[in-house]
Design a protein around this motif. Structure first.
Motif, mmCIF file in Angstrom:
data_model
loop_
_atom_site.group_PDB
_atom_site.id
_atom_site.type_symbol
_atom_site.label_atom_id
_atom_site.label_comp_id
_atom_site.label_asym_id
_atom_site.label_seq_id
_atom_site.Cartn_x
_atom_site.Cartn_y
_atom_site.Cartn_z
ATOM 1 N N GLN A 77 0.808 -1.322 0.009
ATOM 2 C CA GLN A 77 -0.028 0.074 -0.148
ATOM 3 C C GLN A 77 0.916 1.351 0.055
ATOM 4 N N THR B 225 -4.960 2.039 -4.174
ATOM 5 C CA THR B 225 -5.178 2.198 -2.829
ATOM 6 C C THR B 225 -6.118 3.372 -2.601
ATOM 7 N N ASP B 226 -6.190 3.793 -0.948
ATOM 8 C CA ASP B 226 -7.022 4.942 -0.616
ATOM 9 C C ASP B 226 -6.255 5.968 0.135
ATOM 10 N N ILE C 59 -5.923 9.157 2.059
ATOM 11 C CA ILE C 59 -6.817 9.951 2.881
ATOM 12 C C ILE C 59 -5.814 11.074 3.430
ATOM 13 N N GLU D 90 -4.795 11.424 7.597
ATOM 14 C CA GLU D 90 -4.791 10.196 8.539
ATOM 15 C C GLU D 90 -3.843 9.347 8.016
ATOM 16 N N ALA E 121 -3.934 6.362 6.581
ATOM 17 C CA ALA E 121 -4.839 5.440 6.466
ATOM 18 C C ALA E 121 -4.525 4.065 6.447
ATOM 19 N N ILE E 122 -3.205 3.773 5.917
ATOM 20 C CA ILE E 122 -2.833 2.192 5.858
ATOM 21 C C ILE E 122 -2.537 1.884 7.232
ATOM 22 N N VAL F 49 -4.135 2.686 9.905
ATOM 23 C CA VAL F 49 -5.742 2.724 10.619
ATOM 24 C C VAL F 49 -6.542 1.599 9.773
ATOM 25 N N PHE F 50 -6.196 1.509 8.577
ATOM 26 C CA PHE F 50 -6.885 -0.062 7.902
ATOM 27 C C PHE F 50 -6.345 -1.364 8.200
ATOM 28 N N TYR F 51 -5.201 -1.446 8.577
ATOM 29 C CA TYR F 51 -4.727 -2.530 9.141
ATOM 30 C C TYR F 51 -5.018 -3.072 10.461
ATOM 31 N N ASN G 194 -7.727 -1.745 12.047
ATOM 32 C CA ASN G 194 -9.175 -1.963 12.027
ATOM 33 C C ASN G 194 -9.374 -3.604 11.446
ATOM 34 N N MET G 195 -8.602 -3.950 10.217
ATOM 35 C CA MET G 195 -8.880 -5.337 9.901
ATOM 36 C C MET G 195 -8.554 -6.397 11.177
#
Lengths: 225, 225
Positions: free
Chosen positions: A191, A202-203, A205, A208, A210-211, A213-215, A217-218
Motif C-alpha cells: 500500500q 489504494t486509498d 486519505i 490520516e 490510512a494504511i 488505520v486500515f490494518y 481495524n482489519m
DNA sequence: GCAAATATAATAGTAATACTATCATAAAAA
DNA sequence: TTTTTATGATAGTATTACTATTATATTTGC
C-alpha cells in the motif's frame, strides 16, 4: 526514534555474508553505500562496480564481503527485520492489554519510518524504501527453498510469530494468526508503494495514516474477545 | 473451467509489445514457451536465447516481438489480469445479492487456478504460478511511473475498481475499498507462495482453502450492511 | 502466376554484467 | 619483526541483453 541503547548490534545470519560487514570500516561503507545506491537507482541497475566507485573501493573488495548482489539485498533486508524486532520488543513493553499491544505492534510494523540514530551506518528511511520496493525479490527467486533451509528467513518468522502470539492471547480460537500478520506486513508495504506510484490501487486519505488505520481495524475486526 | 466462448481474445496494451504475439504462430509459441520456461527456471534465469532454443527459433526473432524480457513479463501478467476480469465478469452475472457477489469475486481472485481450455496457447496453471512468484517485478522497478503513464496497469486497476464497486454497494460509507481489494489480491498471492515455500508465515489448514476463507471473512467482517 | 512486401532464420558483433584470479602493498596481530 | 590479514590494482572470462546485416522462405497484391 530516540537513542535507546548505545551498544546494540543487529545480528544477521552468518551464511548471508562472506565477511561480516559490521566488522570493518569498508564493510560499513559497503552497507551505507549500498543503501544509498539501491535507493537511488533500484536493485536491477545496482552493481558492485558502481558501488565500489561510489565508496572509493574496488569491485573485488566488495566481493570479499558478499558473493553476490542478491546476498547483499538479503543482508540489508534481514538487518531490517532484526531492527523491526528490536523496535517491537521496546515498543510493546509495559503494555498489559493485548488489544493495545496488537494495535501498537501494527503501528510499528506499518507506519512511515523515521530515522533511528542508534545505528549510524544505516539510513532507516532509505532502508525502509528499499524494503518496500525490493525486498520481496529475496524470496521471489528459485533459490528460496535453499535459502530457507539455510535459515535466512528466521528473522522474518520470529517477527510474525511474536505478533501472532499477541493475536492468540486475544482470541485463542483464531485460526489464521500467521496469515493475518504476514498479510499486514506485506500489505502495508504494497500500500505504501501504491500510494506513491499507483494511487488508484489504494486509498490515500488527507490527514490520516490510512494504511496503519486500515490494518489496525482489519486485525481487531477479525478477532473475538 | 468450461469453455465459455470460442472466439474471445484477451486484449493487452499495445505498447507492451513490438508485434502482437497473438497474431502469428511464432508469437504464440513465444508466449507458450515463455510461460513454460519462466515457470521452470524462474524469471532471473530466463533469457531470450534459452527461450529461442526451446521453441526452435532465434534470439533475434524473439526480439521482434518484445524489446526486453521485462516487457514480456509485463505482457503475460497483463494477459492474466485481462483473463481474471473476464472470469469475474462471467462469474458474477445473475447474482443479485452484493454480499454473495463479493464472496464469489474473492473466491475467483484467490482460489487455486484450474486450466481454461478457451485459450489454447496459455497454460493457466503455470501462468498463475508465475504471477504469484514473479509478477510484482513488473512494478517493483524504477520504470514503474513511466509504465504507469503508458497505461500498463489499467487492466489491474479495472479489476480492483470492479470489486471496489461491489464493496461500495454493500457499504457506501466504507473508506478503503481499493486498499481492501488490492490487499486481498496481493495477499492471496503471497499466502499461496508462503504455503509452498515458507509455511511458517501462513496457516495451511487440511481440508479447507484457508486462503480464500480468510480473505472472504476479512472483507465481509470489515463492512457494515 | 509473378512481383513485391513481409516474416523469419542465420550469423555476427558490442557493451555491460557478474563474477574469478593474481599480485602488490599496507596495516594489524603474533 | 615476522607473519598474517585486508585492501587495492589490474586482468580476464562467460554470459547477458541487446543491435545489425544478410539470406531465404512465405504471404499478399495485382
Amino acid at each position: 526514534m530516540e537513542n535507546l541503547l548505545s551498544n546494540i548490534k543487529i545480528q544477521v545470519n552468518e551464511k548471508v555474508y562472506l565477511k561480516d560487514p559490521d566488522s570493518s570500516e569498508l564493510g560499513q561503507k559497503i552497507i551505507r553505500g549500498s543503501i544509498d545506491l539501491i535507493d537511488e537507482i533500484g536493485f536491477e541497475q545496482f552493481t558492485f562496480k558502481k558501488l565500489a566507485a561510489d565508496i572509493g573501493s574496488t569491485e573485488a573488495s566488495v566481493y570479499r564481503y558478499f558473493d553476490s548482489k542478491h546476498h547483499l539485498l538479503v543482508y540489508i533486508t534481514l538487518w531490517y527485520w532484526g531492527w523491526m524486532e528490536y523496535r517491537l520488543a521496546f515498543g510493546l513493553t509495559n503494555i498489559s492489554s493485548p488489544e493495545k499491544r496488537l494495535k501498537k505492534a501494527i503501528k510499528i510494523l506499518t507506519e512511515v519510518i523515521e530515522e533511528d540514530s542508534t545505528f549510524s551506518h544505516v539510513n532507516e528511511i532509505k532502508l525502509n524504501r528499499i524494503v518496500i520496493s525490493e525486498s520481496s525479490k529475496i524470496y521471489h527467486c528459485k533459490t528460496v527453498d535453499e535459502e530457507n533451509t539455510a535459515g535466512f528467513f528466521h528473522a522474518y518468522k520470529n517477527l510474525v510469530q511474536r505478533v501472532s502470539d499477541i493475536i492468540i492471547e486475544i482470541d485463542p480460537e483464531y485460526k489464521y494468526p500467521h496469515m493475518l500478520v504476514s498479510t499486514i506486513i506485506e500489505g502495508a508495504h504494497h500500500q505504501r508503494f501504491f500510494a506513491e506510484h499507483l494511487p488508484r490501487l489504494t486509498d490515500v486519505i488527507e490527514g490520516e495514516d490510512a494504511i496503519t488505520v486500515f490494518y489496525q481495524n482489519m486485525a481487531l475486526g477479525q478477532l473475538k474477545k
